[in-house]
Structures are given as C-alpha cells and as structure tokens.
Design an enzyme around this catalytic site. Sequence first.
Site, PDB file in Angstrom:
ATOM      1  N   CYS A  96      -5.867   3.318  12.861  1.00  0.00           N
ATOM      2  CA  CYS A  96      -5.133   2.790  14.012  1.00  0.00           C
ATOM      3  C   CYS A  96      -5.878   1.580  14.577  1.00  0.00           C
ATOM      4  O   CYS A  96      -7.030   1.704  15.005  1.00  0.00           O
ATOM      5  CB  CYS A  96      -4.972   3.867  15.078  1.00  0.00           C
ATOM      6  SG  CYS A  96      -4.122   3.236  16.532  1.00  0.00           S
ATOM      7  N   SER A 118     -16.556  -3.968 -12.346  1.00  0.00           N
ATOM      8  CA  SER A 118     -16.782  -5.281 -12.954  1.00  0.00           C
ATOM      9  C   SER A 118     -18.024  -5.979 -12.412  1.00  0.00           C
ATOM     10  O   SER A 118     -18.465  -6.973 -12.978  1.00  0.00           O
ATOM     11  CB  SER A 118     -15.568  -6.177 -12.690  1.00  0.00           C
ATOM     12  OG  SER A 118     -15.406  -6.345 -11.296  1.00  0.00           O
ATOM     13  N   LEU A 173     -16.219  -0.422 -20.076  1.00  0.00           N
ATOM     14  CA  LEU A 173     -15.489  -0.798 -21.288  1.00  0.00           C
ATOM     15  C   LEU A 173     -16.096  -2.032 -21.943  1.00  0.00           C
ATOM     16  O   LEU A 173     -16.113  -2.157 -23.159  1.00  0.00           O
ATOM     17  CB  LEU A 173     -14.024  -1.064 -20.911  1.00  0.00           C
ATOM     18  CG  LEU A 173     -12.988  -1.071 -22.024  1.00  0.00           C
ATOM     19  CD1 LEU A 173     -13.005   0.235 -22.805  1.00  0.00           C
ATOM     20  CD2 LEU A 173     -11.600  -1.313 -21.444  1.00  0.00           C
ATOM     21  N   TYR A 192       0.829  -1.220   0.000  1.00  0.00           N
ATOM     22  CA  TYR A 192       0.000   0.000   0.000  1.00  0.00           C
ATOM     23  C   TYR A 192       0.858   1.264   0.000  1.00  0.00           C
ATOM     24  O   TYR A 192       0.440   2.285  -0.540  1.00  0.00           O
ATOM     25  CB  TYR A 192      -1.012  -0.021   1.155  1.00  0.00           C
ATOM     26  CG  TYR A 192      -2.099  -1.042   0.903  1.00  0.00           C
ATOM     27  CD1 TYR A 192      -3.163  -0.755   0.048  1.00  0.00           C
ATOM     28  CD2 TYR A 192      -2.026  -2.317   1.449  1.00  0.00           C
ATOM     29  CE1 TYR A 192      -4.127  -1.702  -0.235  1.00  0.00           C
ATOM     30  CE2 TYR A 192      -2.999  -3.281   1.180  1.00  0.00           C
ATOM     31  CZ  TYR A 192      -4.050  -2.965   0.336  1.00  0.00           C
ATOM     32  OH  TYR A 192      -5.003  -3.899   0.035  1.00  0.00           O
ATOM     33  N   ARG A 223       1.386   1.766  -3.615  1.00  0.00           N
ATOM     34  CA  ARG A 223       0.160   2.263  -4.278  1.00  0.00           C
ATOM     35  C   ARG A 223      -0.024   3.755  -3.958  1.00  0.00           C
ATOM     36  O   ARG A 223      -0.376   4.541  -4.805  1.00  0.00           O
ATOM     37  CB  ARG A 223      -1.091   1.509  -3.812  1.00  0.00           C
ATOM     38  CG  ARG A 223      -1.077   0.008  -3.916  1.00  0.00           C
ATOM     39  CD  ARG A 223      -1.557  -0.443  -5.279  1.00  0.00           C
ATOM     40  NE  ARG A 223      -0.515  -0.259  -6.278  1.00  0.00           N
ATOM     41  CZ  ARG A 223       0.594  -0.993  -6.362  1.00  0.00           C
ATOM     42  NH1 ARG A 223       0.838  -1.967  -5.523  1.00  0.00           N
ATOM     43  NH2 ARG A 223       1.482  -0.758  -7.292  1.00  0.00           N
ATOM     44  N   GLY A 281     -17.295   1.863 -14.704  1.00  0.00           N
ATOM     45  CA  GLY A 281     -15.974   1.216 -14.612  1.00  0.00           C
ATOM     46  C   GLY A 281     -15.842   0.233 -13.474  1.00  0.00           C
ATOM     47  O   GLY A 281     -14.817   0.181 -12.807  1.00  0.00           O
ATOM     48  N   GLN A 339     -15.557   2.849  -5.176  1.00  0.00           N
ATOM     49  CA  GLN A 339     -14.876   1.698  -4.580  1.00  0.00           C
ATOM     50  C   GLN A 339     -13.360   1.940  -4.610  1.00  0.00           C
ATOM     51  O   GLN A 339     -12.598   1.152  -4.082  1.00  0.00           O
ATOM     52  CB  GLN A 339     -15.175   0.435  -5.384  1.00  0.00           C
ATOM     53  CG  GLN A 339     -16.631   0.050  -5.390  1.00  0.00           C
ATOM     54  CD  GLN A 339     -16.889  -1.028  -6.430  1.00  0.00           C
ATOM     55  OE1 GLN A 339     -16.769  -2.214  -6.149  1.00  0.00           O
ATOM     56  NE2 GLN A 339     -17.222  -0.632  -7.635  1.00  0.00           N
ATOM     57  N   HIS A 365     -14.608   1.869   0.207  1.00  0.00           N
ATOM     58  CA  HIS A 365     -13.518   0.922   0.500  1.00  0.00           C
ATOM     59  C   HIS A 365     -12.295   1.618   1.103  1.00  0.00           C
ATOM     60  O   HIS A 365     -11.193   1.078   1.064  1.00  0.00           O
ATOM     61  CB  HIS A 365     -13.112   0.166  -0.771  1.00  0.00           C
ATOM     62  CG  HIS A 365     -14.156  -0.814  -1.238  1.00  0.00           C
ATOM     63  ND1 HIS A 365     -14.138  -1.402  -2.471  1.00  0.00           N
ATOM     64  CD2 HIS A 365     -15.251  -1.311  -0.613  1.00  0.00           C
ATOM     65  CE1 HIS A 365     -15.185  -2.219  -2.601  1.00  0.00           C
ATOM     66  NE2 HIS A 365     -15.879  -2.171  -1.487  1.00  0.00           N
ATOM     67  N   ALA A 373     -14.229   5.195 -20.230  1.00  0.00           N
ATOM     68  CA  ALA A 373     -14.876   6.157 -19.325  1.00  0.00           C
ATOM     69  C   ALA A 373     -14.563   7.598 -19.721  1.00  0.00           C
ATOM     70  O   ALA A 373     -15.431   8.472 -19.603  1.00  0.00           O
ATOM     71  CB  ALA A 373     -14.415   5.892 -17.889  1.00  0.00           C
TER      72      ALA A 373
END
Length: 238
Positions: free
Chosen positions: A118, A178, A203, A57, A60, A176, A92, A110, A220
């Site tokens: 914490c 799934s 898509l 992360y 990311r 966008g 999300q 999310h 999109a």
Amino acid sequence: MSASANSIVILTGAGISAESGIDTFRSAGGLWEQHRVEDVATPEGFARDPHLVLGFYDMRRAALAGVEPNPAHVALARLEREFAGELLLVTQNVDDLHERGGAARVLHMHGELKSALCSACGMRSRWEAPLIDRPPCPVCQARHLRPDVVWFGEMPYRMETIYAALETCDLFVSIGTSGAVYPAAGFVAEARANGARTLELNLEPSEGSRLFHESRLGPASALVPAWVEEVLSRETSG
Ligand code: NAD
C-alpha cells in the site's frame, strides 16, 4: 569444491524457474514478456501508466496457476530441511515456486507477485486477486495498492540480513542468475572477499562468471539436485 560447508548462502534468479515455464528476463534486449523494463519495472513507468503496470503484474500473478516447481526448487527445499548447518535461501524471483517446491524460509529480495504494497500506509498484504480495479488496502482502505515487487531504482528487501549472512558463510552458490542486476550481482564478490568458496550453477557463463571459484554449466533441473545430493552426502560421510 571438495571442502564441506557449515554455512551456505544461495542466490537464485529467473533461470531456476525457466524450466517451469516462466520466462527469464532478457537482459540483452531489455524486454520482459514483450515489455520494456523501463515501462513495467520502474516507479516512473508506474507513474506514467499505472493501468499497464497493474495489468502486467496481474497477468504474471495469474500465470503462476499454470506452472509447477521443477526438480531444482524441490532439491533446494530438501536442502533446507536436511542440511544441518546454516542456510539462507535468497531469491530475486517474484514467483512462488520455491515455496510450492516445499521451501519454508525464502527471502524474496525483490518482493513477491502474491503480495501487495500500500503506497498510502506502507503495509504489505498477502494478495492473490487482480490489482487493476484498484481494490482497497485491507489495512487502511486506501485504493493505493501496487504490486509488492522491487522495481529498478528501489531498495531490495532485507539487505542487512543478506550482507550479514554473506559475511559469515563459507559457501556462496548462485543459481540461474545472469549477474546483470545489482546489488545481487555483487554478492559473489562480497562473499569471496569474506573468504567464502563460490559456486555458480547456470545454463551459460554469467556476466560475473570469472568471480566464481567454480562454474557448472547446464539446466538447473539437473545441476541443482546433483549438487544438493553432493552437499548432503558429504555431511553424512564427514
Ligand atoms: P536473468 O533473466 O537476467 O538471467 C537468467 C539466467 O538464468 C541467465 O544467465 C540464463 O543463462 C540462466 N538460465 C536460463 N535458463 C536456465 C536453466 N534452465 N537453468 C539454469 N540457468 C538458466 O535473471 P536474473 O538474473 O534473475 O535477473 C532478472 C530480474 O528480473 C530479477 O530481478 C527478477 O526479479 C526478475 N524476474 C523474475 C522472474 C521470476 O520471478 N521467475 C522472471 C523474470 C524476471
């Protein structure tokens, strides 16, 4: 989709950020940036190898500095500013591209890469730096910070707000995504059962495509600005 709407719920997924250069989640192979989802997106994976998960992360989060919002993010921000009715924008995504595209009120169901949670005191703090060195929580000082990202098996944020909006909206739009990850994948059925029109911008047909009244297929960055223009011009003409 000719009727105008007074209340819209929009759900976005990884596909809206794909053209900005953020990889989507490959549901078919179950891989996210070359990692198994079980390893980097579950509480069990974190317990097994916290170093791997914190590093994942951190990467990311750092990668956000190298990407920019695309015309789809910018168009939704315009809709948020100019639409006169009720609008709930639910994502999300854990990136910050809606906000950087100008949206002010985004519900991150999310969680967010730029937030830390914490495990000791439960507080969430805005976070830009790496977590791998176990920095102290700004609130309680315990070194138990984790990414403030909802992992598989955990409860998404603010579900009551989302379901309340799905109950009263007259248009639900999915962009966008799934349709593979629940509970978000169930929003279309919920909205439809409550009488809303449902539109998908993706898509390719998603897993839940047949649940939508209308599906528009394409990138999109083209579909979303065109749809926003349609909604706003219908408002001024109607
Ligand atoms: P997903 O990867 O399962 O599905 C992405 C969908 O977007 C696919 O149906 C694909 O056809 C479509 N798509 C791809 N490129 C597109 C484009 N240019 N225009 C329109 N559609 C496009 O994503 P999901 O449904 O959001 O589920 C993935 C989970 O992983 C989510 O829970 C999310 O939190 C997480 N995730 C987030 C990010 C992010 O924050 N940007 C990235 C990857 C995964």
